[in-house]
Design a protein around this motif. Structure first.
Motif, PDB file in Angstrom:
ATOM      1  N   LEU A   1     -13.664  -4.866  16.213  1.00  0.00           N
ATOM      2  CA  LEU A   1     -12.358  -4.247  16.011  1.00  0.00           C
ATOM      3  C   LEU A   1     -11.275  -5.318  15.977  1.00  0.00           C
ATOM      4  CD1 LEU A   1     -10.712  -1.591  15.804  1.00  0.00           C
ATOM      5  CD2 LEU A   1     -10.570  -1.633  18.313  1.00  0.00           C
ATOM      6  N   ILE A   2     -10.463  -5.311  14.929  1.00  0.00           N
ATOM      7  CA  ILE A   2      -9.361  -6.275  14.810  1.00  0.00           C
ATOM      8  C   ILE A   2      -8.115  -5.730  15.490  1.00  0.00           C
ATOM      9  CG2 ILE A   2      -7.839  -7.491  13.215  1.00  0.00           C
ATOM     10  CD1 ILE A   2     -10.096  -7.406  11.156  1.00  0.00           C
ATOM     11  N   ASP A   3      -7.690  -4.535  15.085  1.00  0.00           N
ATOM     12  CA  ASP A   3      -6.508  -3.908  15.680  1.00  0.00           C
ATOM     13  C   ASP A   3      -6.487  -2.432  15.309  1.00  0.00           C
ATOM     14  OD1 ASP A   3      -5.861  -3.981  13.005  1.00  0.00           O
ATOM     15  OD2 ASP A   3      -4.074  -5.217  13.221  1.00  0.00           O
ATOM     16  N   HIS A   4      -5.488  -1.717  15.804  1.00  0.00           N
ATOM     17  CA  HIS A   4      -5.372  -0.295  15.502  1.00  0.00           C
ATOM     18  C   HIS A   4      -3.944   0.153  15.728  1.00  0.00           C
ATOM     19  CE1 HIS A   4      -5.254   0.622  19.815  1.00  0.00           C
ATOM     20  NE2 HIS A   4      -6.279  -0.209  19.960  1.00  0.00           N
ATOM     21  N   THR A   5      -3.591   1.276  15.162  1.00  0.00           N
ATOM     22  CA  THR A   5      -2.277   1.863  15.404  1.00  0.00           C
ATOM     23  C   THR A   5      -2.247   2.490  16.795  1.00  0.00           C
ATOM     24  OG1 THR A   5      -2.957   4.012  14.520  1.00  0.00           O
ATOM     25  CG2 THR A   5      -2.003   2.425  12.948  1.00  0.00           C
ATOM     26  N   PRO A   6      -1.056   2.783  17.306  1.00  0.00           N
ATOM     27  CA  PRO A   6      -0.995   3.660  18.479  1.00  0.00           C
ATOM     28  C   PRO A   6      -1.611   5.014  18.128  1.00  0.00           C
ATOM     29  CG  PRO A   6       1.138   2.633  18.048  1.00  0.00           C
ATOM     30  CD  PRO A   6       0.278   2.338  16.862  1.00  0.00           C
ATOM     31  N   GLU A   7      -1.928   5.814  19.127  1.00  0.00           N
ATOM     32  CA  GLU A   7      -2.496   7.128  18.856  1.00  0.00           C
ATOM     33  C   GLU A   7      -1.512   7.951  18.032  1.00  0.00           C
ATOM     34  OE1 GLU A   7      -4.267  10.886  21.368  1.00  0.00           O
ATOM     35  OE2 GLU A   7      -4.634   8.836  22.081  1.00  0.00           O
ATOM     36  N   LEU A   8      -2.013   8.575  16.976  1.00  0.00           N
ATOM     37  CA  LEU A   8      -1.175   9.327  16.049  1.00  0.00           C
ATOM     38  C   LEU A   8      -1.230  10.808  16.372  1.00  0.00           C
ATOM     39  CD1 LEU A   8      -2.301   7.496  12.779  1.00  0.00           C
ATOM     40  CD2 LEU A   8      -0.281   7.007  14.177  1.00  0.00           C
ATOM     41  N   ALA A   9      -0.169  11.516  16.022  1.00  0.00           N
ATOM     42  CA  ALA A   9      -0.074  12.930  16.362  1.00  0.00           C
ATOM     43  C   ALA A   9      -0.922  13.807  15.452  1.00  0.00           C
ATOM     44  CB  ALA A   9       1.382  13.374  16.292  1.00  0.00           C
ATOM     45  N   ASP A  10      -1.233  13.321  14.238  1.00  0.00           N
ATOM     46  CA  ASP A  10      -1.872  14.164  13.243  1.00  0.00           C
ATOM     47  C   ASP A  10      -3.063  13.460  12.598  1.00  0.00           C
ATOM     48  OD1 ASP A  10       0.243  16.313  13.322  1.00  0.00           O
ATOM     49  OD2 ASP A  10       1.451  14.584  12.731  1.00  0.00           O
ATOM     50  N   SER A  11      -4.030  14.239  12.158  1.00  0.00           N
ATOM     51  CA  SER A  11      -5.238  13.704  11.534  1.00  0.00           C
ATOM     52  C   SER A  11      -4.896  12.939  10.258  1.00  0.00           C
ATOM     53  CB  SER A  11      -6.211  14.833  11.206  1.00  0.00           C
ATOM     54  OG  SER A  11      -6.607  15.513  12.365  1.00  0.00           O
ATOM     55  N   VAL A  12      -5.615  11.853  10.016  1.00  0.00           N
ATOM     56  CA  VAL A  12      -5.455  11.064   8.792  1.00  0.00           C
ATOM     57  C   VAL A  12      -6.649  11.336   7.897  1.00  0.00           C
ATOM     58  CG1 VAL A  12      -5.254   8.746   7.820  1.00  0.00           C
ATOM     59  CG2 VAL A  12      -4.086   9.305   9.953  1.00  0.00           C
ATOM     60  N   TYR A  13      -6.393  11.921   6.718  1.00  0.00           N
ATOM     61  CA  TYR A  13      -7.470  12.338   5.824  1.00  0.00           C
ATOM     62  C   TYR A  13      -7.758  11.348   4.706  1.00  0.00           C
ATOM     63  CZ  TYR A  13      -7.092  17.001   7.938  1.00  0.00           C
ATOM     64  OH  TYR A  13      -7.094  18.049   8.815  1.00  0.00           O
ATOM     65  N   ALA A  14      -6.817  10.469   4.407  1.00  0.00           N
ATOM     66  CA  ALA A  14      -6.996   9.573   3.258  1.00  0.00           C
ATOM     67  C   ALA A  14      -6.353   8.224   3.541  1.00  0.00           C
ATOM     68  CB  ALA A  14      -6.379  10.196   2.003  1.00  0.00           C
ATOM     69  N   LEU A  15      -7.027   7.173   3.067  1.00  0.00           N
ATOM     70  CA  LEU A  15      -6.500   5.814   3.152  1.00  0.00           C
ATOM     71  C   LEU A  15      -6.723   5.102   1.828  1.00  0.00           C
ATOM     72  CD1 LEU A  15      -7.833   4.509   6.613  1.00  0.00           C
ATOM     73  CD2 LEU A  15      -5.452   5.029   6.054  1.00  0.00           C
ATOM     74  N   VAL A  16      -5.762   4.287   1.429  1.00  0.00           N
ATOM     75  CA  VAL A  16      -5.932   3.440   0.261  1.00  0.00           C
ATOM     76  C   VAL A  16      -5.144   2.153   0.492  1.00  0.00           C
ATOM     77  CG1 VAL A  16      -3.982   4.440  -1.024  1.00  0.00           C
ATOM     78  CG2 VAL A  16      -5.861   3.380  -2.262  1.00  0.00           C
ATOM     79  N   CYS A  17      -5.712   1.021   0.060  1.00  0.00           N
ATOM     80  CA  CYS A  17      -5.079  -0.274   0.268  1.00  0.00           C
ATOM     81  C   CYS A  17      -4.503  -0.788  -1.038  1.00  0.00           C
ATOM     82  CB  CYS A  17      -6.087  -1.275   0.822  1.00  0.00           C
ATOM     83  SG  CYS A  17      -5.329  -2.836   1.316  1.00  0.00           S
ATOM     84  N   ASP A  18      -3.259  -1.231  -0.986  1.00  0.00           N
ATOM     85  CA  ASP A  18      -2.619  -1.779  -2.180  1.00  0.00           C
ATOM     86  C   ASP A  18      -3.315  -3.068  -2.606  1.00  0.00           C
ATOM     87  OD1 ASP A  18      -0.244  -1.578  -4.013  1.00  0.00           O
ATOM     88  OD2 ASP A  18       0.048  -3.603  -3.246  1.00  0.00           O
ATOM     89  N   PRO A  19      -3.455  -3.324  -3.923  1.00  0.00           N
ATOM     90  CA  PRO A  19      -4.126  -4.549  -4.383  1.00  0.00           C
ATOM     91  C   PRO A  19      -3.517  -5.835  -3.849  1.00  0.00           C
ATOM     92  CG  PRO A  19      -3.911  -3.003  -6.194  1.00  0.00           C
ATOM     93  CD  PRO A  19      -3.141  -2.418  -5.043  1.00  0.00           C
TER      94      PRO A  19
END
Length: 242
Positions: free
Chosen positions: A31-49
């Motif tokens: 594990l490198i890092d992570h966000t603080p705990e989020l209030a809502d589920s994350v359904y999608a991720l995409v990384c900019d080129p």
């Protein structure tokens, strides 16, 4: 999940409880890092080129842009304001440099963040598909972008996969499947579209052939099919007298 285009990390997300976006080192999967705990589920991720921005879609209709230096939010927009409020899918366009989202209200939306670190013009503008398009698939589960043709494909809870131009004007529908479509994707060359869903069948469309069928002269297409299959059709002309 999505890989950093520079190969530095893999980003992952999850549903509640304990929602976080995490980044993992592909060399040893630590594990490198992570966000603080989020209030809502994350359904999608995409990384900019560029590798400088990560985009997330969540269960409160938000599309959020994060700086990949520290996973801090740089900008966020709310896409859906009634009914189910989910962003189910994300994709990126190159021209204009924009974020595409597939949403629980049946709309595909194109958004250019105002974020100073986001390149491109038209910042802050949100462009949706039409209300008539939203009735075809009342929920959009997946979106994909084809840079070769400037096409956007969308599939969801409806009878067809819809194809739009880069300004989200409707171009054509692909029907014939039975039930919900869960995923649509173009190959890296932009020459094929694949989609699959609840009927358990993966369908692959050769785009060059599809365009040829759309634009071809019927007699030429008939002749080509004869050459390919070795089969022919004979028919009789019937004249009706009044």
């Amino acid at each position: 999940m999505c890989f950093d285009p520079k190969g530095r990390w893999l980003a992952s997300s999850n549903q509640s409880p304990a929602v976080q976006i995490k980044r993992w080192n592909p060399a040893n999967w630590s594990l490198i890092d992570h966000t603080p705990e989020l209030a809502d589920s994350v359904y999608a991720l995409v990384c900019d080129p560029s590798g400088n921005r990560l985009v997330a879609g969540d269960s409160k209709a938000r599309v959020t842009v994060l700086d990949t230096k520290d996973l801090a939010t740089t900008e966020s927009v709310v896409n859906v304001h009634q009914g189910e409020v989910n962003v189910w899918s994300l994709a990126l366009m190159d021209s204009p440099h924009a974020i595409l989202s597939g949403n629980s209200d049946g709309y595909v939306r194109r958004w250019v963040p105002k974020d100073a670190g986001w390149s491109g013009t038209g910042k802050g503008k949100i462009l949706p598909t039409s209300a008539d398009d939203a009735k075809v698939n009342p929920t959009i589960n997946s979106v994909a972008y084809n840079a070769k043709y400037g096409w956007v494909a969308a599939g969801g809870v409806g009878p067809s996969v819809e194809i739009y131009d880069k300004d989200l004007h409707h171009l054509r529908s692909l029907s014939g499947h039975d039930g919900t479509i869960w995923w649509v994707t173009f190959d890296p060359q932009g020459s094929r579209l694949a989609y699959g869903g609840l009927d358990g069948i993966v369908r692959v469309v050769d785009i060059a052939v599809m365009r040829h069928l759309d634009d071809g002269v019927p007699a030429d297409l008939f002749h080509a099919s004869q050459l390919e299959t070795g089969l022919s059709v004979q028919y009789n002309s019937i004249v009706r007298l009044r």
